[in-house]
Design a protein around this motif. Structure first.
Motif, PDB file in Angstrom:
ATOM      1  N   LYS A 179     -52.076 -15.210 -66.655  1.00  0.00           N
ATOM      2  CA  LYS A 179     -51.598 -16.590 -66.728  1.00  0.00           C
ATOM      3  C   LYS A 179     -50.954 -16.904 -65.384  1.00  0.00           C
ATOM      4  O   LYS A 179     -49.898 -16.361 -65.039  1.00  0.00           O
ATOM      5  CB  LYS A 179     -50.596 -16.809 -67.858  1.00  0.00           C
ATOM      6  N   GLN A 185     -49.155 -19.571 -63.193  1.00  0.00           N
ATOM      7  CA  GLN A 185     -48.382 -20.801 -63.283  1.00  0.00           C
ATOM      8  C   GLN A 185     -47.897 -21.171 -61.888  1.00  0.00           C
ATOM      9  O   GLN A 185     -47.355 -20.326 -61.166  1.00  0.00           O
ATOM     10  CB  GLN A 185     -47.196 -20.630 -64.233  1.00  0.00           C
ATOM     11  N   TYR A 217     -41.359 -18.448 -62.844  1.00  0.00           N
ATOM     12  CA  TYR A 217     -41.930 -19.801 -62.764  1.00  0.00           C
ATOM     13  C   TYR A 217     -40.926 -20.852 -63.214  1.00  0.00           C
ATOM     14  O   TYR A 217     -40.745 -21.874 -62.544  1.00  0.00           O
ATOM     15  CB  TYR A 217     -43.192 -19.869 -63.612  1.00  0.00           C
ATOM     16  N   TRP A 229     -46.703 -29.358 -61.132  1.00  0.00           N
ATOM     17  CA  TRP A 229     -46.948 -28.018 -61.669  1.00  0.00           C
ATOM     18  C   TRP A 229     -48.357 -27.940 -62.240  1.00  0.00           C
ATOM     19  O   TRP A 229     -48.940 -28.938 -62.637  1.00  0.00           O
ATOM     20  CB  TRP A 229     -45.913 -27.597 -62.703  1.00  0.00           C
ATOM     21  N   TRP A 248     -51.479 -24.833 -63.987  1.00  0.00           N
ATOM     22  CA  TRP A 248     -51.670 -23.492 -64.520  1.00  0.00           C
ATOM     23  C   TRP A 248     -53.150 -23.166 -64.608  1.00  0.00           C
ATOM     24  O   TRP A 248     -53.997 -24.045 -64.621  1.00  0.00           O
ATOM     25  CB  TRP A 248     -50.984 -23.330 -65.869  1.00  0.00           C
ATOM     26  N   ASP A 297     -46.559 -19.472 -56.692  1.00  0.00           N
ATOM     27  CA  ASP A 297     -47.629 -19.038 -57.589  1.00  0.00           C
ATOM     28  C   ASP A 297     -47.087 -17.860 -58.387  1.00  0.00           C
ATOM     29  O   ASP A 297     -46.780 -16.807 -57.804  1.00  0.00           O
ATOM     30  CB  ASP A 297     -48.863 -18.579 -56.810  1.00  0.00           C
ATOM     31  N   ASP A 313     -55.673 -20.018 -66.676  1.00  0.00           N
ATOM     32  CA  ASP A 313     -55.812 -18.802 -67.487  1.00  0.00           C
ATOM     33  C   ASP A 313     -57.125 -18.132 -67.136  1.00  0.00           C
ATOM     34  O   ASP A 313     -58.193 -18.744 -67.244  1.00  0.00           O
ATOM     35  CB  ASP A 313     -55.810 -19.144 -68.983  1.00  0.00           C
TER      36      ASP A 313
END
Length: 402
Positions: free
Chosen positions: A327, A329, A373, A318, A320, A365, A322
């Motif tokens: 956001k 993830q 998510y 996983w 991420w 995504d 920003d």
């Protein structure tokens, strides 16, 4: 057991903490080339650069944790050489550390532009460590002109932070679209629209020819079509290379990283490698993953195996990112996908793009869609079957698969 860990990374600290948890007697020493206490890297281009987090808040462990847990930490010193025959790590300051088990967690280094096209100039930056973050924060000011070379996540995060601080930002991407290597066209389209909405200009199919120099500083970039874009500073986000110099010197097997088996052992059974520098078996071939999940989970598995256990590393990746109010993830790994199905989220503007290969769910995504998510990640971790038809059916409850 004497354990030496080379690297002050997230992976290194994960392994050290787990070693101490599992063994009260183990002697543990971490060798870090950084002068600072070990800290998290991902927030540097996100919360730290935006001012939302202080340096103390991104430390992997507080200063007193090392003494409390009897973990030695040697800061600001480089491991110079590994003597496998004598099982000794030689440091650049002349100290020699014997080991029973050695863990290499040296991470990766950012790719830099060649010196002959201007990559050495003082206002041409990469984004990897605390010093890089500070150098950029000093220049991200209202009206400053930034050119970002590379439309991957690091480059786009830097573009976002600079734009939020009032800089005029242009992103240059040589491929036909941003996020070409890591995301589908649908995700790239959403991210591109986000940046455009905030005034960031993105040039795709735009190959860099050279950096324009004046007075020993970069003043812009020249593209392959002859056009010139003015810049006060430049950020390059063109990927990383695994830091394998020490492992290579020691004669360990190298192939896009330090090659390890399923138990994270290198070609020397007394030496393990984890984190961004390690190439491990996954899906029938060896891969490297540059993520917090990979660093943390590898550390846990390596610690157990260094103490004599026999545990295979089998991750569910996983990630991420920003950027502005987004956001993003990511659950899973989209390698080899042949189908993308988009599903709207419960919140306004939220959505997720699901990746499939021959009907098998690979990854998702999730854009401002945290609930989806979490479900997607649990589906992947549990090995549940999710079909494209189920994703496309807005009335189908993904949670029902759990």
């Amino acid at each position: 057991m004497k354990t030496v860990i080379i690297g002050g990374s997230h992976a290194a600290l994960s392994a050290a903490a787990e070693l101490r948890k599992l063994s009260a007697e183990a002697e543990i020493v971490i060798i870090s080339s950084d002068r600072e206490l070990p800290y998290q890297r991902p927030p540097l281009s996100k919360a730290y650069m935006s001012g939302k987090s202080t340096f103390e808040q991104i430390l992997l462990r507080p200063e007193d944790w090392y003494a409390t847990n009897r973990i030695g930490l040697k800061r600001g010193v480089f491991a110079d050489r590994i003597d496998r025959a004598e099982k000794i790590v030689h440091l650049a300051d002349g100290e020699a550390l014997p080991y029973d088990r050695l863990l290499i967690a040296t991470g990766a280094r950012p790719r830099r532009l060649p010196e002959e096209i201007g990559g050495h100039l003082p206002n041409v930056h990469v984004m990897r460590d605390l010093g890089d973050a500070h150098a950029l924060m000093d220049q991200m000011k209202d009206g400053a002109r930034l050119v970002v070379i590379g439309g991957g996540y690091i480059g786009l995060e830097a573009a976002s932070e600079a734009s939020k601080k009032g800089a005029v930002v242009i992103v240059i991407e040589a491929a036909d679209r941003i996020l070409k290597r890591v995301a589908c066209a649908e995700t790239a389209e959403d991210v591109r629209a986000l940046h455009h909405a905030h005034g960031v200009r993105i040039f795709e199919n735009a190959a860099l020819k050279q950096i324009v120099e004046e007075g020993g500083r970069a003043t812009g970039v020249e593209l392959s079509d002859g056009s010139v874009i003015a810049a006060d500073f430049i950020v390059t986000g063109i990927g990383v290379t695994p830091d394998v110099a020490l492992a290579d010197q020691a004669g360990l097997s190298i192939a896009n990283g330090v090659v390890v088996d399923r138990e994270l052992r290198t070609s020397d059974p007394e030496i393990f490698a984890i984190g961004d520098c390690a190439s491990f078996p996954y899906g029938g071939h060896h891969i490297r993953l540059e993520s917090v999940q990979n660093a943390n989970d590898m550390g846990l598995v390596a610690a157990r195996n260094m103490l004599g256990d026999s545990v295979d590393y089998s991750p569910t990746p996983w990630f991420w990112s920003d950027q502005f109010e987004l956001k993003l993830q990511i659950a899973g790994l989209n390698t080899g996908y042949d189908q993308v199905v988009t599903r709207p989220g419960a919140r306004e503007g939220a959505k997720s793009h699901f990746y499939f290969r021959e009907g098998r769910f690979l990854a998702a995504d999730c854009l401002n869609d945290g609930a989806t998510y979490m479900v997607a990640r649990r589906i992947l971790e549990g090995g549940k079957a999710l079909t494209p038809e189920q994703v496309a059916d807005a009335g189908f409850a993904l949670k029902s698969l759990l």
